[in-house]
Design an enzyme around this catalytic site. Structure first.
Site, PDB file in Angstrom:
ATOM      1  N   ASP A 143       0.923  -1.419   0.111  1.00 52.53           N
ATOM      2  CA  ASP A 143       0.124  -0.254   0.411  1.00 52.53           C
ATOM      3  C   ASP A 143       0.842   1.632   0.066  1.00 52.53           C
ATOM      4  OD1 ASP A 143      -2.923  -2.101   0.386  1.00 52.53           O
ATOM      5  OD2 ASP A 143      -2.072  -1.464   2.238  1.00 52.53           O
ATOM      6  N   ASP A 177      -7.465  -1.382  -4.182  1.00 52.26           N
ATOM      7  CA  ASP A 177      -8.583  -0.587  -3.552  1.00 52.26           C
ATOM      8  C   ASP A 177      -8.518   0.134  -4.007  1.00 52.26           C
ATOM      9  OD1 ASP A 177      -6.877  -2.767  -1.553  1.00 52.26           O
ATOM     10  OD2 ASP A 177      -5.782  -1.164  -0.859  1.00 52.26           O
TER      11      ASP A 177
END
EC number: 3.4.23.36
Length: 200
Positions: A143, A177
């Site tokens: 991420d 995401d």
């Protein structure tokens, strides 16, 4: 929307997702941050693959999560194919394609990254390392997007959180995401259009 166009959307999102993750993994050490704006930063973290960094306890929690996602991808793929075959709404097909791309993007990290890269602790990882950091199905999801729009102490009169330090928005996420969230958002916001013509 044709199956070809939907597939191209999936591939495009996957390419952007994986290129951005590999770049971060091979150019940042874990926890490194670059401030683009005060409210937008590139901040490299890794997680087990669940939303908000949640973890399934136990030795096989991570494996269970990855296998569950793989099974889910087959279901989502069938949903996409069936929706195209029935010529359902482009809103629905676009949403499914985005959710599928995001799911596959994070699965790639979980399945392969553990055996491709070495760890990123106090160093920049290298691809196809002699000593990878994990095993098959036990990779960490990369991420990097962080939007701390507001940070400070909340007023003391607020119940529960009063006087505590608070950051809005404190989630750190990736392209996959974003794709999943956008797909779900389309299904919620354009619900009537997305499911127009669907069978009861």
């Amino acid at each position: 929307m044709s199956l070809k166009k939907a597939s191209l959307l999936v591939v495009l999102v996957l390419l952007i997702d994986q290129i951005s993750k590999i770049y971060i993994k091979t150019n940042f050490y874990l926890g490194e941050e670059v401030k683009v704006f005060e409210w937008f930063r590139i901040h490299f973290i890794e997680n087990e693959g669940m939303a908000w960094g949640a973890v399934i306890p136990g030795d096989y929690g991570k494996l269970f999560l990855t296998l569950f996602r793989i099974v889910a991808v087959f279901g989502i793929s069938w949903w996409l194919w069936d929706s195209v075959r029935k010529k359902l709404s482009n809103f629905l097909i676009t949403a499914i394609a985005l959710i599928l791309a995001g799911a596959v993007g994070n699965i790639i990290d979980s399945v392969f990254y553990g055996v491709i890269f070495n760890d990123s602790y106090n160093q920049v990882a290298t691809a196809f390392a002699a000593e990878p950091y994990g095993t098959w199905f036990y990779g960490e999801v990369v991420d990097m997007f962080y939007f701390p729009i507001w940070e400070g102490n909340l007023p003391s009169w607020l119940p529960v959180w009063g006087g505590k330090h608070f950051t809005f928005f404190n989630a750190i996420f990736n392209v996959a995401d974003v794709a999943i969230s956008t797909g779900v958002g389309i299904l919620i916001v354009f619900n009537k259009r997305a499911f127009a013509g669907s069978e009861e």
